[in-house]
Design an enzyme around this catalytic site. Structure first.
Site, short mmCIF file in Angstrom:
data_model
loop_
_atom_site.label_atom_id
_atom_site.label_comp_id
_atom_site.label_asym_id
_atom_site.label_seq_id
_atom_site.Cartn_x
_atom_site.Cartn_y
_atom_site.Cartn_z
N ASN A 10 57.39 18.14 73.38
CA ASN A 10 57.77 19.47 72.91
C ASN A 10 56.49 20.16 72.45
O ASN A 10 55.94 19.82 71.40
CB ASN A 10 58.77 19.33 71.75
CG ASN A 10 59.13 20.67 71.13
OD1 ASN A 10 58.71 21.72 71.61
ND2 ASN A 10 59.90 20.63 70.05
N LYS A 12 56.09 23.08 71.45
CA LYS A 12 56.34 24.09 70.41
C LYS A 12 55.58 25.39 70.74
O LYS A 12 55.38 25.69 71.91
CB LYS A 12 55.99 23.53 69.03
CG LYS A 12 56.72 22.20 68.77
CD LYS A 12 56.72 21.74 67.34
CE LYS A 12 57.49 20.44 67.21
NZ LYS A 12 57.58 19.94 65.85
N HIS A 102 66.87 22.17 67.55
CA HIS A 102 65.71 21.61 66.85
C HIS A 102 65.72 22.08 65.40
O HIS A 102 66.13 23.22 65.11
CB HIS A 102 64.42 22.08 67.55
CG HIS A 102 63.23 21.30 67.09
ND1 HIS A 102 62.60 21.55 65.89
CD2 HIS A 102 62.56 20.27 67.66
CE1 HIS A 102 61.60 20.69 65.74
NE2 HIS A 102 61.55 19.90 66.80
N GLU A 104 63.50 23.10 63.55
CA GLU A 104 62.74 24.34 63.31
C GLU A 104 63.60 25.56 63.64
O GLU A 104 63.51 26.58 62.98
CB GLU A 104 61.44 24.31 64.12
CG GLU A 104 60.42 23.35 63.48
CD GLU A 104 59.48 22.67 64.46
OE1 GLU A 104 59.31 23.15 65.59
OE2 GLU A 104 58.90 21.63 64.06
N GLU A 174 65.71 13.35 65.00
CA GLU A 174 64.43 13.74 64.43
C GLU A 174 64.57 13.97 62.92
O GLU A 174 64.95 15.08 62.50
CB GLU A 174 63.92 15.03 65.07
CG GLU A 174 63.71 14.94 66.57
CD GLU A 174 62.68 15.95 67.07
OE1 GLU A 174 61.75 15.52 67.75
OE2 GLU A 174 62.80 17.15 66.76
N GLY A 180 55.87 16.29 62.07
CA GLY A 180 54.58 16.91 61.79
C GLY A 180 53.92 16.43 60.50
O GLY A 180 52.96 17.04 60.03
N SER A 220 56.59 12.40 64.36
CA SER A 220 55.28 11.74 64.25
C SER A 220 55.15 10.51 65.16
O SER A 220 54.57 9.50 64.78
CB SER A 220 55.00 11.36 62.80
OG SER A 220 54.94 12.52 61.99
P1 13P Z 1 55.77 15.71 65.75
O1 13P Z 1 55.67 14.66 66.81
O2 13P Z 1 54.58 16.63 65.70
O3 13P Z 1 56.11 15.11 64.42
O4 13P Z 1 56.99 16.67 66.14
C1 13P Z 1 58.22 16.11 66.45
C2 13P Z 1 59.11 17.15 66.99
O5 13P Z 1 59.55 18.04 66.26
C3 13P Z 1 59.43 17.10 68.42
O6 13P Z 1 60.47 17.98 68.73
#
Ligand code: 13P
Length: 259
Positions: A10, A12, A102, A104, A174, A180, A220
């Site tokens: 992803n 982002k 997601h 976010e 997740e 992150g 992560s």
């Molecule tokens: P990270 O791998 O940067 O923690 O992000 C995970 C994520 O949100 C994937 O959709």
């Protein structure tokens, strides 16, 4: 039950067209000598504005080693929805997956379970596969409501989806506190929550369908963590954020998930 693993990146809100092309070429190059049957299903989800350039670059990628995903969509086919993108528009680029729900999007853009459910239904009707994300906050974990929260997110996301269609969706667990932050969820604990998800799926769609669903871990994920994650009984791959933005680390994660 053998389920083909998925390693999905992803991206982002990163990478313009040129940067997206550089990254996808790097990933292609890193896996070019590996037999497709040994690879997990590799998926990349660039920003909308890079779907075309990434699509062009993977269309010549022998025997579909890399699949395309979008990071979001709207459920209506067309109309006065300024700033939104329909599933048919995403299909133009030969994408096979769309990430929905997601954290976010839920937290920053206020997306509800109801909206995520509408997207899931529309994606399935269009013949694409939703990657449905779920996950708890640190506060929910500390309150001991992780399992009930995740089960509720899954039930609501899949309301009115036919049992046979449930078998084909992809779920990504997740934990929000692991995204992150560099704090990966312990693999045994991630596997435990993923089993809760599978039990919930069995209640919705029956055990046979639930056993077919690929459930990924995200939060992560790094080259150093993938082997232990893939060794768990119910973790079928990873949804990778930060570590998918460098061809080298993403390729290491792909290789870590190989048979
Ligand atoms: P990270 O791998 O940067 O923690 O992000 C995970 C994520 O949100 C994937 O959709």
């Amino acid at each position: 039950m053998s389920r083909r693993p998925i390693i999905a990146g992803n991206w982002k809100m990163h990478n313009n067209r040129a940067q997206s092309e550089e990254l996808i070429c790097g990933i292609k190059d890193a896996i070019k000598d590996i037999d497709k049957d040994l690879l997990p299903e590799v998926v990349v989800a660039p920003v909308f504005t890079s779907l075309d350039i990434v699509s062009k670059n993977i269309s010549d990628c022998a025997c579909g080693k890399i699949q395309l995903a979008a990071q979001n969509c709207y459920f209506e086919p067309k109309g006065a929805f300024t700033g939104e993108i329909s599933i048919d528009m995403i299909k133009d680029f030969d994408a096979k997956f769309i990430i929905i729900g997601h954290s976010e999007r839920r937290q920053i853009f206020g997306e509800s379970d109801e909206l995520i459910n509408k997207k899931a239904i529309a994606i399935i009707e269009a013949g694409l596969t939703p990657i449905i994300c779920c996950g708890e906050t640190l506060e929910q974990r500390e309150l001991g409501v992780t399992d009930s929260h995740i089960a509720s997110q899954i039930v609501k996301a899949l309301e009115n989806v036919k049992p046979a269609d449930v078998a084909n969706v992809v779920i990504a667990y997740e934990p929000i506190w692991a995204i992150g932050t560099g704090k990966t969820c312990d693999s045994v604990e991630a596997n435990r929550v993923i089993k809760v998800i599978r039990t919930t799926l069995a209640q919705i769609a029956g055990k046979d369908n639930a056993d077919k669903v690929r459930i990924l871990y995200g939060g992560s994920v790094k080259p150093e963590t993938i082997k232990e994650q893939m060794a768990q009984s119910d973790i079928d791959g990873a949804l990778v954020g930060g570590a998918s933005l460098k061809a080298d680390s993403f390729a290491q994660i792909i290789k870590g998930a190989m048979k």
